[in-house]
Enzyme design. Structure first.
Site, mmCIF file in Angstrom:
data_model
loop_
_atom_site.group_PDB
_atom_site.id
_atom_site.type_symbol
_atom_site.label_atom_id
_atom_site.label_comp_id
_atom_site.label_asym_id
_atom_site.label_seq_id
_atom_site.Cartn_x
_atom_site.Cartn_y
_atom_site.Cartn_z
ATOM 1 N N THR A 213 -7.287 34.166 53.465
ATOM 2 C CA THR A 213 -5.924 34.453 53.937
ATOM 3 C C THR A 213 -5.875 35.939 54.326
ATOM 4 O OG1 THR A 213 -5.161 34.702 51.667
ATOM 5 C CG2 THR A 213 -4.848 32.551 52.693
ATOM 6 N N LYS B 148 -12.260 32.714 47.862
ATOM 7 C CA LYS B 148 -11.232 33.474 48.549
ATOM 8 C C LYS B 148 -10.475 34.268 47.491
ATOM 9 C CE LYS B 148 -7.194 32.753 49.800
ATOM 10 N NZ LYS B 148 -6.253 33.312 48.804
ATOM 11 N N THR C 139 -3.736 33.116 45.530
ATOM 12 C CA THR C 139 -4.235 31.763 45.242
ATOM 13 C C THR C 139 -5.746 31.768 45.356
ATOM 14 O OG1 THR C 139 -3.687 31.300 47.526
ATOM 15 C CG2 THR C 139 -2.210 30.454 45.861
ATOM 16 N N GLU D 169 -5.773 42.996 47.529
ATOM 17 C CA GLU D 169 -4.846 43.420 48.584
ATOM 18 C C GLU D 169 -4.669 44.932 48.585
ATOM 19 O OE1 GLU D 169 -2.073 39.589 49.481
ATOM 20 O OE2 GLU D 169 -1.528 40.855 47.812
ATOM 21 N N ASN E 34 2.577 43.379 50.668
ATOM 22 C CA ASN E 34 3.404 42.472 49.886
ATOM 23 C C ASN E 34 4.899 42.649 50.077
ATOM 24 O OD1 ASN E 34 1.654 40.662 48.357
ATOM 25 N ND2 ASN E 34 0.710 42.607 47.759
ATOM 26 N N THR F 78 8.576 35.000 56.459
ATOM 27 C CA THR F 78 8.817 33.985 57.506
ATOM 28 C C THR F 78 8.563 34.585 58.879
ATOM 29 O OG1 THR F 78 11.131 34.605 57.493
ATOM 30 C CG2 THR F 78 10.492 32.686 56.202
#
Lengths: 402, 402
Positions: free
Chosen positions: B152, B178, B189, B275, B397, B402
């Site tokens: 991701t 991942k 995740t 991240e 983050n 959306t």
């Protein structure tokens, strides 16, 4: 506990309760700001405290705890910022004792009635020459200068004064605190102080303080780090002359609610002024199986880096909230969790609701964000406060400590 | 466990073990990058897994766990990024079952031999039309494309291939994972997969995996958030034809160490690519009272926001490290804790040592920071890995989901 009408407990302008005096001055521990102060009652006060659970308890915290635990009496406190006197070994302990003796001499009281509190850099010794020279400069004032002397990276002092009437006697409670910040090096060495002229036995006061700290100071988080110097101390000198407080009486309930108001106000002020914060985040959990579950879930949510960063970004990212709930060991009905942000329902029965994202995003731009979580697992509640995670938090905490 | 010489276990160029095939393609779940893939063995493989402890376990995680727990056999896995199929209710569960059935049909095997894994946005349903159309496009290749299809916000795929000899049979182990990132919306995740052609019974494999995950994947942290989809799955198809592994034999020890090498390499690759991370942080705790104490202390240190921000700022702020140690419930001798950073001693017997700050600061500029902590409380050890806390973590983050 009875619900009080607003005229029974009132927030008033900052003022010290009868018989309390203090001062805050600059002695050179910080570059230019106030860094040293005292606070005392003209008569010995009933005293109660709660202290960090960190195994490396700083010397001043340990000393003040020992004094209060002896007989729940204290008359004066010496306070400083910039140097935490933590992880300083035998020398640090002797320095704390020396400070205690110096203030006892100045007030002409027994050293057992004196506490000390420090906040700032861990591992450095107190510059005792500066403190010795500073002590004669402290005068007994009714100003709020001491509320500045304990600050480090705080943006504002945190203060509150409330008044209530106990059996016809006017009682004042005044609290102040320092939050998460530092000059050198940004330890969340949280300190809180509450003074009151109420008459209350030390052990009763201790019970009330401990009980209220659980749902106030212990329910805030800025970065999840428990410092070595955290301490909340409450002094009650009895000069309001009310009948001494006893559990189960209306006076006890009124005072307990006033104390809760003071502690929760200071706690929220600390969270809102967390390092780098732009927003206060409040989480209210309802229908938890137990109070501990409710408090655990609320604190986990306001403590999650992912939730905090999303709120900084004004992003109604409820997936991070539900994932945080699931990562706790609270009893859950996993198919029946509801989540709302600023009153707008986002999740019902653990599934996404359609919502107006622009509207939610707009409310997340406000300076306070409220997250409501209904666990449908019982009838207990929990509440916690935190702040968003911002670029400025990283900036403040990445800068070199020397 | 015996210490192996380097010629017994060797890291080799990426390659699949005998009998494993995979593919990774783009089907429109992400804007342009690979988002869909499969992995299978030409014969049924012994299978073991470890899964998130989050109470909201995602549908694919629950389904794969159920399949593996039946008889520790699996032959194929269908994988996707972008949509986590988590908090998706009955519809999400039926979609996972549908994926399982489709892949079973394609491979002409029983559905009980098929697992599924998803990572991405929580709360959204899988676009089943895209998956249905994508399935015929998957071909059996020996490429590394599938290691891209699960990413991701990861910067790089995480892969490792190692080989060892078991009773004269060459055995290959290949793992990929991942890490912490997302497109939409950045949930950590974490997924990990290890394939091997070793011959080993499923329950033996499960024991080895669980034991090694405790000291590898369970000892990394990027942001303290446990996702709903985390899963590590290991498949062993036996095509290397070695005598089946039994505890207490040299082969078992060699394979176990090879597996540990694969898992710890993937775990460290995830931490280093956390991240926004600029540095891998490793903490080694020695002389802990128990292994649990050692692991708890190591993980607390690499998980502390204050420590992580200081490391980003190249600040040897050991006060935050010792405060973090004290905030755990590990058994401590509080007067005898030693701390070093990148090999330079900063603290001995819980007190500051003089050190060359410029020299320490210079070493903290490197891409890997090692913190050594000696607790002087026993003879157990613990190790954990994390990354620094950076502006970029907040940026990634805080952006709208959306």
């Amino acid at each position: 506990m009875q619900v009080l009408t607003s005229n029974q407990i009132q927030t008033v302008a900052f003022q010290w309760p009868a018989g309390f005096y203090s001062d805050g001055i600059h002695i050179g521990l910080r570059k230019a700001k106030k860094d040293f102060g005292w606070l005392f009652s003209k008569v010995p006060a009933a005293a109660a405290g709660t202290y960090t659970t960190n195994q490396f308890q700083a010397a001043p915290t340990k000393l003040t705890k020992t004094m209060i635990n002896q007989d729940h009496q204290l008359q004066g406190l010496l306070l400083n910022s910039a140097v935490a006197n933590s992880c300083t070994g035998q020398q640090g302990w002797e320095n704390a004792l020396q400070e205690q003796q110096w203030l006892a001499n100045k007030l002409a009281v027994d050293p057992s009635l004196i506490g000390v509190a420090s906040t700032g850099l861990i591992g450095a010794q107190l510059p005792m020459d500066l403190i010795k020279n500073g002590l004669p400069q402290l005068t007994p004032t009714k100003s709020d200068a001491v509320t500045y002397a304990v600050l480090t990276t705080d943006q504002h002092p945190k203060t509150i004064s409330v008044q209530c009437e106990l059996s016809g006697h006017l009682v004042t409670l005044t609290g102040f605190a320092k939050g998460s910040g530092m000059i050198h090096p940004k330890m969340a060495t949280m300190l809180g102080f509450v003074t009151t002229d109420a008459q209350v036995d030390g052990s009763v006061l201790q019970h009330m303080l401990s009980d209220n700290v659980d749902s106030t100071f212990n329910q805030i988080t800025v970065d999840g780090d428990t410092s070595t110097n955290d301490m909340v101390v409450t002094l009650a000198n009895g000069l309001a002359d009310n009948p001494s407080l006893t559990a189960g009486t209306p006076d006890y309930d009124i005072f307990n609610q006033a104390l809760h108001l003071v502690l929760s106000s200071l706690a929220k002020q600390i969270a809102a002024d967390g390092e780098g914060a732009t927003k206060l985040v409040e989480c209210n959990v309802t229908q938890a199986a137990t109070r501990m579950d409710g408090q655990q879930v609320a604190k986990a949510i306001v403590g999650s880096n992912l939730v905090k960063a999303a709120i900084f970004g004004e992003d109604p990212n409820w997936g991070r909230i539900i994932s945080t709930i699931g990562a706790t060991d609270a009893e859950l009905d996993i198919d029946h969790v509801d989540i709302a942000m600023n009153g707008i329902p986002l999740v019902a029965d653990s599934l996404a609701l359609p919502f107006d994202e622009a509207a939610v995003k707009a409310t997340l731009g406000q300076s306070q964000v409220v997250i409501d979580v209904d666990l449908h697992a019982g009838d207990a509640t929990g509440q916690a406060w935190g702040c968003d995670l911002t670029y400025n938090y990283v900036k403040i905490n990445a800068s070199y400590h020397t």
